[in-house]
Every structure is written in structure tokens, then in C-alpha cells.
Design a protein around this motif. Structure first.
Motif, PDB file in Angstrom:
ATOM      1  N   GLY A  76      37.799   9.134 -52.445  1.00 45.08           N
ATOM      2  CA  GLY A  76      37.683   7.573 -53.449  1.00 45.08           C
ATOM      3  C   GLY A  76      36.488   6.867 -53.015  1.00 45.08           C
ATOM      4  O   GLY A  76      35.874   7.381 -52.171  1.00 45.08           O
ATOM      5  N   LEU A  77      36.544   5.653 -53.604  1.00 45.05           N
ATOM      6  CA  LEU A  77      35.509   4.751 -53.332  1.00 45.05           C
ATOM      7  C   LEU A  77      36.034   3.893 -51.968  1.00 45.05           C
ATOM      8  O   LEU A  77      37.165   3.153 -52.409  1.00 45.05           O
ATOM      9  CB  LEU A  77      35.211   4.029 -54.509  1.00 45.05           C
ATOM     10  N   VAL A  78      35.235   3.373 -51.220  1.00 41.86           N
ATOM     11  CA  VAL A  78      35.644   2.628 -50.294  1.00 41.86           C
ATOM     12  C   VAL A  78      34.292   1.910 -49.850  1.00 41.86           C
ATOM     13  O   VAL A  78      33.133   2.312 -49.978  1.00 41.86           O
ATOM     14  CB  VAL A  78      36.316   3.294 -49.074  1.00 41.86           C
ATOM     15  N   GLN A  79      34.408   0.505 -49.251  1.00 41.08           N
ATOM     16  CA  GLN A  79      33.435  -0.240 -48.876  1.00 41.08           C
ATOM     17  C   GLN A  79      32.880   0.278 -47.417  1.00 41.08           C
ATOM     18  O   GLN A  79      33.690   0.735 -46.775  1.00 41.08           O
ATOM     19  CB  GLN A  79      33.561  -1.913 -48.974  1.00 41.08           C
ATOM     20  N   ALA A  80      31.648   0.030 -47.257  1.00 44.24           N
ATOM     21  CA  ALA A  80      31.270   0.432 -45.858  1.00 44.24           C
ATOM     22  C   ALA A  80      32.124  -0.536 -44.820  1.00 44.24           C
ATOM     23  O   ALA A  80      32.649  -1.732 -44.973  1.00 44.24           O
ATOM     24  CB  ALA A  80      29.826  -0.099 -45.526  1.00 44.24           C
ATOM     25  N   GLY A  81      32.403   0.316 -43.714  1.00 43.98           N
ATOM     26  CA  GLY A  81      33.243  -0.258 -42.702  1.00 43.98           C
ATOM     27  C   GLY A  81      34.897  -0.164 -42.707  1.00 43.98           C
ATOM     28  O   GLY A  81      35.563  -0.268 -41.985  1.00 43.98           O
ATOM     29  N   GLY A  82      35.127   0.405 -44.188  1.00 44.05           N
ATOM     30  CA  GLY A  82      36.513   0.747 -44.310  1.00 44.05           C
ATOM     31  C   GLY A  82      36.947   1.919 -43.837  1.00 44.05           C
ATOM     32  O   GLY A  82      36.224   2.826 -43.113  1.00 44.05           O
ATOM     33  N   SER A  83      38.370   2.347 -44.257  1.00 44.51           N
ATOM     34  CA  SER A  83      38.906   3.585 -43.812  1.00 44.51           C
ATOM     35  C   SER A  83      39.310   4.425 -44.986  1.00 44.51           C
ATOM     36  O   SER A  83      39.719   3.786 -45.835  1.00 44.51           O
ATOM     37  CB  SER A  83      39.964   3.261 -42.824  1.00 44.51           C
ATOM     38  N   LEU A  84      39.573   5.719 -44.873  1.00 50.73           N
ATOM     39  CA  LEU A  84      40.152   6.680 -45.790  1.00 50.73           C
ATOM     40  C   LEU A  84      40.734   7.579 -45.035  1.00 50.73           C
ATOM     41  O   LEU A  84      40.337   8.187 -43.859  1.00 50.73           O
ATOM     42  CB  LEU A  84      39.089   7.435 -46.575  1.00 50.73           C
ATOM     43  N   ARG A  85      42.016   8.296 -45.568  1.00 50.00           N
ATOM     44  CA  ARG A  85      42.606   9.509 -45.048  1.00 50.00           C
ATOM     45  C   ARG A  85      42.428  10.608 -45.926  1.00 50.00           C
ATOM     46  O   ARG A  85      43.039  10.519 -46.914  1.00 50.00           O
ATOM     47  CB  ARG A  85      44.030   9.263 -44.510  1.00 50.00           C
ATOM     48  N   LEU A  86      41.982  11.701 -45.634  1.00 52.12           N
ATOM     49  CA  LEU A  86      41.982  12.778 -46.555  1.00 52.12           C
ATOM     50  C   LEU A  86      43.150  13.830 -45.858  1.00 52.12           C
ATOM     51  O   LEU A  86      43.474  13.988 -44.658  1.00 52.12           O
ATOM     52  CB  LEU A  86      40.540  13.600 -46.573  1.00 52.12           C
ATOM     53  N   SER A  87      43.722  14.556 -46.874  1.00 58.00           N
ATOM     54  CA  SER A  87      44.760  15.670 -46.618  1.00 58.00           C
ATOM     55  C   SER A  87      44.478  16.869 -47.202  1.00 58.00           C
ATOM     56  O   SER A  87      43.433  17.081 -48.056  1.00 58.00           O
ATOM     57  CB  SER A  87      46.100  15.092 -47.275  1.00 58.00           C
ATOM     58  N   CYS A  88      44.914  17.879 -46.476  1.00 58.58           N
ATOM     59  CA  CYS A  88      44.482  19.184 -46.967  1.00 58.58           C
ATOM     60  C   CYS A  88      45.832  20.055 -46.668  1.00 58.58           C
ATOM     61  O   CYS A  88      46.112  20.363 -45.640  1.00 58.58           O
ATOM     62  CB  CYS A  88      43.442  19.726 -46.349  1.00 58.58           C
ATOM     63  N   THR A  89      46.289  20.449 -47.719  1.00 58.48           N
ATOM     64  CA  THR A  89      47.654  21.370 -47.559  1.00 58.48           C
ATOM     65  C   THR A  89      47.472  22.790 -47.950  1.00 58.48           C
ATOM     66  O   THR A  89      46.706  23.022 -49.044  1.00 58.48           O
ATOM     67  CB  THR A  89      48.967  20.848 -48.697  1.00 58.48           C
ATOM     68  N   ALA A  90      47.564  23.862 -47.165  1.00 60.76           N
ATOM     69  CA  ALA A  90      47.650  25.213 -47.424  1.00 60.76           C
ATOM     70  C   ALA A  90      48.804  25.765 -47.948  1.00 60.76           C
ATOM     71  O   ALA A  90      49.762  25.498 -47.415  1.00 60.76           O
ATOM     72  CB  ALA A  90      46.990  25.885 -45.992  1.00 60.76           C
ATOM     73  N   SER A  91      48.473  26.665 -48.929  1.00 59.84           N
ATOM     74  CA  SER A  91      49.638  27.347 -49.340  1.00 59.84           C
ATOM     75  C   SER A  91      49.298  28.989 -49.427  1.00 59.84           C
ATOM     76  O   SER A  91      48.217  29.349 -49.319  1.00 59.84           O
ATOM     77  CB  SER A  91      50.301  26.871 -50.778  1.00 59.84           C
ATOM     78  N   GLY A  92      50.447  29.826 -49.467  1.00 58.49           N
ATOM     79  CA  GLY A  92      49.985  31.213 -49.424  1.00 58.49           C
ATOM     80  C   GLY A  92      50.690  31.997 -48.393  1.00 58.49           C
ATOM     81  O   GLY A  92      50.843  33.408 -48.491  1.00 58.49           O
ATOM     82  N   GLY A  93      51.195  31.510 -47.318  1.00 61.52           N
ATOM     83  CA  GLY A  93      51.941  32.381 -46.549  1.00 61.52           C
ATOM     84  C   GLY A  93      51.219  32.886 -45.264  1.00 61.52           C
ATOM     85  O   GLY A  93      51.797  33.313 -44.345  1.00 61.52           O
ATOM     86  N   THR A  94      49.995  32.907 -45.206  1.00 60.94           N
ATOM     87  CA  THR A  94      49.138  33.302 -44.096  1.00 60.94           C
ATOM     88  C   THR A  94      48.831  32.529 -43.069  1.00 60.94           C
ATOM     89  O   THR A  94      48.385  31.204 -43.446  1.00 60.94           O
ATOM     90  CB  THR A  94      47.760  33.885 -44.648  1.00 60.94           C
ATOM     91  N   PHE A  95      49.045  32.748 -41.599  1.00 64.55           N
ATOM     92  CA  PHE A  95      49.085  31.884 -40.603  1.00 64.55           C
ATOM     93  C   PHE A  95      47.445  31.674 -40.589  1.00 64.55           C
ATOM     94  O   PHE A  95      46.756  32.545 -40.481  1.00 64.55           O
ATOM     95  CB  PHE A  95      49.578  32.403 -39.400  1.00 64.55           C
ATOM     96  N   LEU A  96      47.034  30.338 -40.369  1.00 68.36           N
ATOM     97  CA  LEU A  96      45.678  29.874 -40.157  1.00 68.36           C
ATOM     98  C   LEU A  96      45.436  29.365 -39.010  1.00 68.36           C
ATOM     99  O   LEU A  96      45.989  28.509 -38.642  1.00 68.36           O
ATOM    100  CB  LEU A  96      45.551  28.861 -41.513  1.00 68.36           C
ATOM    101  N   HIS A  97      44.653  30.184 -38.126  1.00 67.93           N
ATOM    102  CA  HIS A  97      44.523  29.682 -36.852  1.00 67.93           C
ATOM    103  C   HIS A  97      43.696  28.453 -36.726  1.00 67.93           C
ATOM    104  O   HIS A  97      43.700  27.647 -35.772  1.00 67.93           O
ATOM    105  CB  HIS A  97      43.642  30.876 -35.931  1.00 67.93           C
ATOM    106  N   VAL A  98      42.764  28.024 -37.632  1.00 66.27           N
ATOM    107  CA  VAL A  98      41.678  27.285 -37.621  1.00 66.27           C
ATOM    108  C   VAL A  98      41.817  26.532 -38.859  1.00 66.27           C
ATOM    109  O   VAL A  98      41.459  27.202 -39.830  1.00 66.27           O
ATOM    110  CB  VAL A  98      40.584  27.459 -37.140  1.00 66.27           C
TER     111      VAL A  98
END
Length: 122
Positions: A9-31
Motif C-alpha cells: 500500500g501507500l505509506v508516508q516516510a517513516g511509517g510501517s507496513l506488514r506484508l504477508s505471504c501464504t503458501a498453498s499446495g502441500g509441498t514443504f518449503l524449506h526457505v
């Protein structure tokens, strides 16, 4: 395997954001990791985390400002970004590997999310 990133999204300098990433598909992901790409530049590594043990790897440019964490039961990783700067403006991509690598900063990940735009206004 599909990776779904969100939280940009849009944020002002000095601000914060949190991104999320969800994996689907059943394969174990080491990294799982995060990269970003600004217009006219190459995709650059930011941070990665091992699913077993939780070891993390940070690029110097974000060390101390960005924090990666994971929730293994939810197959989700988070990227907490603080003290954002205008130069952090980019499309942020999550990525995942099936196997461990000697160099988690290398972009040769097996799976990539669709990218989420982060814009920091000065």
C-alpha cells in the motif's frame, strides 16, 4: 505451490507496513523469502527464513528496519517493515524454495508470488 502476497500500500516516510505471504499446495518449503523490484532496476534480495529452525538472512540494506517471521501451521511468512524510506518503493515479491541452498540471497527460488506494490511517499 502458489504464493499469495498481500499487505502492500501507500505509506508516508517513516511509517510501517506488514506484508504477508501464504503458501498453498502441500509441498514443504524449506526457505521462504522476500525480494523487491523498483522500476528500471533488478530484483533484489531482502530477507529469507528457514522453515525448520527459523534461521534468518537479511540484506544489509534492510537490516534493523525489516523483520521476517513465520507461522508454519498457516504456511505464512510476514515481513514487518519499519522506518520506511522513499527508496523502499517497489513491488515486493515473496518466494519459496523446496530445498535448502548455500546462498539464500540468490534469486533462483522455485516459486514466486504475484507481487504487491509498496509506495513510500516523502
Amino acid at each position: 505451490v502458489q504464493l499469495q502476497a498481500s499487505g502492500g500500500g501507500l505509506v508516508q516516510a517513516g511509517g510501517s507496513l506488514r506484508l504477508s505471504c501464504t503458501a498453498s499446495g502441500g509441498t514443504f518449503l524449506h526457505v521462504m523469502g522476500w525480494f523487491r523490484q523498483a522500476p528500471g532496476t533488478e530484483r533484489e534480495f531482502l530477507v529469507a527464513i528457514r522453515s525448520s529452525g527459523g534461521m534468518t538472512y537479511y540484506a544489509d540494506r534492510v537490516k534493523g528496519r525489516f523483520t521476517i517471521s513465520r507461522n508454519n501451521p498457516k504456511n505464512t511468512v510476514y515481513l514487518e517493515m519499519n522506518s520506511l524510506k522513499s527508496e523502499d518503493t517497489a513491488v515486493y515479491y515473496c518466494a519459496a524454495r523446496r530445498y535448502l541452498s548455500a546462498n539464500p540471497q540468490s534469486p533462483d527460488y522455485d516459486y514466486w508470488g504475484q507481487g504487491t506494490q509498496v509506495t513510500v511517499s516523502s
